[in-house]
Enzyme design. Structure first.
Site, PDB file in Angstrom:
ATOM      1  N   TYR A  61       3.368   5.870  15.749  1.00 16.54           N
ATOM      2  CA  TYR A  61       2.056   5.181  15.374  1.00 16.54           C
ATOM      3  C   TYR A  61       0.933   6.147  15.497  1.00 16.54           C
ATOM      4  O   TYR A  61       0.328   6.105  14.913  1.00 16.54           O
ATOM      5  CB  TYR A  61       1.868   3.897  16.002  1.00 16.54           C
ATOM      6  N   ILE A  70      -7.382  -5.447  20.477  1.00 15.85           N
ATOM      7  CA  ILE A  70      -7.672  -6.328  19.627  1.00 15.85           C
ATOM      8  C   ILE A  70      -6.824  -7.563  19.517  1.00 15.85           C
ATOM      9  O   ILE A  70      -5.725  -7.320  19.114  1.00 15.85           O
ATOM     10  CB  ILE A  70      -8.115  -5.923  18.083  1.00 15.85           C
ATOM     11  N   SER A 115      -6.844   4.251  15.156  1.00 17.75           N
ATOM     12  CA  SER A 115      -6.430   3.372  16.530  1.00 17.75           C
ATOM     13  C   SER A 115      -7.066   4.284  17.579  1.00 17.75           C
ATOM     14  O   SER A 115      -6.714   5.529  17.808  1.00 17.75           O
ATOM     15  CB  SER A 115      -5.135   3.045  16.456  1.00 17.75           C
ATOM     16  N   LYS A 165      -1.835   7.525  13.017  1.00 15.76           N
ATOM     17  CA  LYS A 165      -3.168   7.067  13.430  1.00 15.76           C
ATOM     18  C   LYS A 165      -3.922   8.420  13.527  1.00 15.76           C
ATOM     19  O   LYS A 165      -5.118   8.397  13.171  1.00 15.76           O
ATOM     20  CB  LYS A 165      -3.264   5.973  14.459  1.00 15.76           C
ATOM     21  N   VAL A 207       0.875  -1.265  -0.083  1.00 18.58           N
ATOM     22  CA  VAL A 207      -0.067  -0.031  -0.165  1.00 18.58           C
ATOM     23  C   VAL A 207       0.943   1.239   0.201  1.00 18.58           C
ATOM     24  O   VAL A 207       0.473   2.125  -0.491  1.00 18.58           O
ATOM     25  CB  VAL A 207      -0.996  -0.021   1.267  1.00 18.58           C
ATOM     26  N   ASN A 247      -6.896  -0.831   5.784  1.00 21.08           N
ATOM     27  CA  ASN A 247      -6.603  -1.599   7.024  1.00 21.08           C
ATOM     28  C   ASN A 247      -5.212  -1.761   7.182  1.00 21.08           C
ATOM     29  O   ASN A 247      -4.587  -2.179   8.325  1.00 21.08           O
ATOM     30  CB  ASN A 247      -7.424  -2.828   7.175  1.00 21.08           C
TER      31      ASN A 247
HETATM   32  P1  NAI Z   1      -1.883  -7.416  11.605  1.00 24.24           P
HETATM   33  O1  NAI Z   1      -0.370  -7.296  11.846  1.00 24.24           O
HETATM   34  O2  NAI Z   1      -2.250  -8.983  12.148  1.00 24.24           O
HETATM   35  O3  NAI Z   1      -2.474  -7.238  10.208  1.00 24.24           O
HETATM   36  C1  NAI Z   1      -1.807  -6.429   9.378  1.00 24.24           C
HETATM   37  C2  NAI Z   1      -1.917  -6.886   7.883  1.00 24.24           C
HETATM   38  O4  NAI Z   1      -1.296  -5.705   7.068  1.00 24.24           O
HETATM   39  C3  NAI Z   1      -0.659  -7.898   7.890  1.00 24.24           C
HETATM   40  O5  NAI Z   1      -1.371  -9.090   6.882  1.00 24.24           O
HETATM   41  C4  NAI Z   1       0.446  -7.213   7.280  1.00 24.24           C
HETATM   42  O6  NAI Z   1       1.140  -8.120   6.195  1.00 24.24           O
HETATM   43  C5  NAI Z   1      -0.231  -6.290   6.267  1.00 24.24           C
HETATM   44  N1  NAI Z   1       0.510  -5.020   5.784  1.00 24.24           N
HETATM   45  C6  NAI Z   1       1.408  -4.710   6.624  1.00 24.24           C
HETATM   46  N2  NAI Z   1       2.282  -3.535   5.735  1.00 24.24           N
HETATM   47  C7  NAI Z   1       1.705  -3.584   4.521  1.00 24.24           C
HETATM   48  C8  NAI Z   1       1.887  -2.884   3.345  1.00 24.24           C
HETATM   49  N3  NAI Z   1       2.681  -2.074   3.315  1.00 24.24           N
HETATM   50  N4  NAI Z   1       1.027  -3.260   2.176  1.00 24.24           N
HETATM   51  C9  NAI Z   1      -0.046  -4.132   2.346  1.00 24.24           C
HETATM   52  N5  NAI Z   1      -0.286  -4.820   3.475  1.00 24.24           N
HETATM   53  C10 NAI Z   1       0.572  -4.626   4.473  1.00 24.24           C
HETATM   54  O7  NAI Z   1      -2.508  -6.423  12.401  1.00 24.24           O
HETATM   55  P2  NAI Z   1      -4.103  -6.052  12.883  1.00 24.24           P
HETATM   56  O8  NAI Z   1      -4.146  -6.071  14.285  1.00 24.24           O
HETATM   57  O9  NAI Z   1      -5.037  -6.956  12.306  1.00 24.24           O
HETATM   58  O10 NAI Z   1      -4.142  -4.617  12.274  1.00 24.24           O
HETATM   59  C11 NAI Z   1      -5.174  -4.343  11.353  1.00 24.24           C
HETATM   60  C12 NAI Z   1      -5.197  -2.614  11.561  1.00 24.24           C
HETATM   61  O11 NAI Z   1      -5.826  -2.500  12.772  1.00 24.24           O
HETATM   62  C13 NAI Z   1      -3.849  -2.007  11.360  1.00 24.24           C
HETATM   63  O12 NAI Z   1      -3.871  -0.694  10.602  1.00 24.24           O
HETATM   64  C14 NAI Z   1      -3.696  -1.546  12.895  1.00 24.24           C
HETATM   65  O13 NAI Z   1      -2.806  -0.659  13.196  1.00 24.24           O
HETATM   66  C15 NAI Z   1      -5.004  -1.365  13.219  1.00 24.24           C
HETATM   67  N6  NAI Z   1      -5.266  -1.486  14.753  1.00 24.24           N
HETATM   68  C16 NAI Z   1      -4.894  -2.699  15.569  1.00 24.24           C
HETATM   69  C17 NAI Z   1      -5.010  -2.637  16.705  1.00 24.24           C
HETATM   70  C18 NAI Z   1      -5.175  -3.999  17.239  1.00 24.24           C
HETATM   71  O14 NAI Z   1      -5.180  -4.003  18.853  1.00 24.24           O
HETATM   72  N7  NAI Z   1      -4.854  -5.298  17.182  1.00 24.24           N
HETATM   73  C19 NAI Z   1      -5.863  -1.693  17.561  1.00 24.24           C
HETATM   74  C20 NAI Z   1      -6.003  -0.448  16.796  1.00 24.24           C
HETATM   75  C21 NAI Z   1      -5.780  -0.564  15.572  1.00 24.24           C
END
Ligand code: NAI
Length: 247
Positions: free
Chosen positions: A155, A188, A142, A159, A64, A90
Site C-alpha cells: 500500500y 479517516i 495516503s 500510494k 478501475v 479515490n
Molecule cells: P472504503 O473501502 O470505504 O471505500 C473504497 C471504495 O473503493 C469501495 O466502495 C470499494 O468497493 C471501491 N473499490 C475498490 N476497488 C475498486 C476497483 N477496482 N474499482 C472501483 N472501485 C473499487 O475506503 P475509504 O477509506 O473510503 O478509502 C478511499 C480512498 O482513500 C482509498 O484510496 C484509500 O486508500 C484512501 N485512504 C483512506 C484512508 C482512511 O483512513 N480511510 C487514509 C488514507 C487514504
C-alpha cells in the site's frame, strides 16, 4: 455554488471518502458520476443521497484496474453527460501483511487497484480534458505513502507511486489547463479503518497531535477546494490531511 455546471467522476464512491466527496461536489452544483465495482446497492444509495439533496448524477459501475471496463465506463459517461471536468481517483484497497508473509497476489492487487487504476482513469479521462482545455484531477494517496507503515509495504509503495504519478502528469498536462493534485489523508473513519484492531487504532491515535480521527466529510472539503476555481494556481502538490500525524 463552486462547481456549478461541472461534471465530476468519483471512483470508489459507493461508500466512505468517495461518497463524502460525491455529496460535497453535488451540494456545490456539480453533476456527479458515482462509480464503484463492489456494491451496486452502495452506489445507488450514494446517488439517492445526492438526488434527495437536490443534486444531479448517475451511476456507472466499473473496475478501475480493468482497461476494457474503464474504456467502456468513460465512453458511457461522455455519451450521457457530454464531458468530464473533474476526476477523483479515490478507489483503493488494502491487503496488509508483513513483507516476509506478503504474497505476490497481495502486492499485485494493491498496486493494480490503487496505482494502475489511477493511471488508467487519468489517461482515459484526460484525453478528453485536453480537448476541452480544462480539467481537475485529484488523486487520493495516503500519509502511508509519505511516512511508510509496517505491514503495508504494498500500500505504501502504491500510494507513494501515486505521488510521483501526480507530479509527472501535473507537468505534462499543465499547458492544457489541467491541474493534478494529490490528497494524502491520515486516519479517516471508514470501513477501511473500522476493521483495524483496537490496539492498532490506539497506536495511531497516540501519534496524532489533534488527538482524534477524521470524518470523510473533512477530506471532502479539501477535495472540493482542489476541484474548484479557488485552487486554480495549485498543481503537482500533495496536501496532507492527517491531524498533524506527519509534518
Ligand atoms: P472504503 O473501502 O470505504 O471505500 C473504497 C471504495 O473503493 C469501495 O466502495 C470499494 O468497493 C471501491 N473499490 C475498490 N476497488 C475498486 C476497483 N477496482 N474499482 C472501483 N472501485 C473499487 O475506503 P475509504 O477509506 O473510503 O478509502 C478511499 C480512498 O482513500 C482509498 O484510496 C484509500 O486508500 C484512501 N485512504 C483512506 C484512508 C482512511 O483512513 N480511510 C487514509 C488514507 C487514504
Amino acid at each position: 455554488m463552486r462547481l456549478s455546471g461541472k461534471v465530476a467522476l468519483v471512483t470508489g464512491s459507493a461508500r466512505g471518502i468517495g461518497r463524502a466527496i460525491a455529496l460535497a461536489f453535488c451540494a456545490e452544483g456539480a453533476t456527479v458520476v458515482v462509480s464503484d465495482v463492489g456494491s451496486d446497492a452502495g452506489a445507488r444509495e450514494t446517488l439517492a443521497a445526492l438526488t434527495a439533496a437536490g443534486g444531479k448524477g448517475m451511476v456507472e459501475m466499473f473496475d478501475v484496474s480493468d482497461p476494457a471496463q474503464v474504456d467502456v465506463g468513460v465512453k458511457n459517461i461522455l455519451e450521457a453527460q457530454g464531458k468530464i471536468d473533474i476526476l477523483v481517483n479515490n478507489a483503493g484497497i488494502t491487503r496488509d501483511n508483513l513483507l516476509l508473509r506478503m504474497s505476490e497476489e497481495e502486492f499485485d492487487a494493491v498496486v493494480r487497484v490503487n496505482l494502475k487504476g489511477t493511471y488508467l482513469l487519468t489517461k482515459t479521462v484526460t484525453r478528453h480534458m485536453m480537448k476541452q482545455r480544462y480539467g481537475r484531477v485529484i488523486n487520493i494517496s495516503s500519509v502511508v505513502g509519505m511516512m511508510g507503515n509496517a505491514g503495508q509495504s504494498n500500500y505504501a509503495a502504491a500510494k507513494a507511486g501515486i505521488i510521483g504519478f501526480t507530479k509527472a502528469t501535473a507537468r505534462e498536462l499543465a499547458a492544457r489547463n489541467i491541474t493534478v493534485n494529490a490528497i494524502a489523508p491520515g486516519f479517516i473513519r471508514t470501513a477501511m479503518t473500522a476493521g483495524l484492531p483496537e490496539a492498532v487504532q490506539k497506536g495511531f491515535l497516540s501519534q496524532i497531535p489533534l488527538g482524534r480521527f477524521a470524518e470523510p466529510a473533512e477530506v471532502a472539503e479539501l477535495a472540493l477546494f482542489l476541484a474548484s476555481d479557488a485552487s486554480s494556481y495549485i498543481t503537482g502538490q500533495v496536501i496532507g490531511i492527517n491531524g498533524g500525524m506527519y509534518m
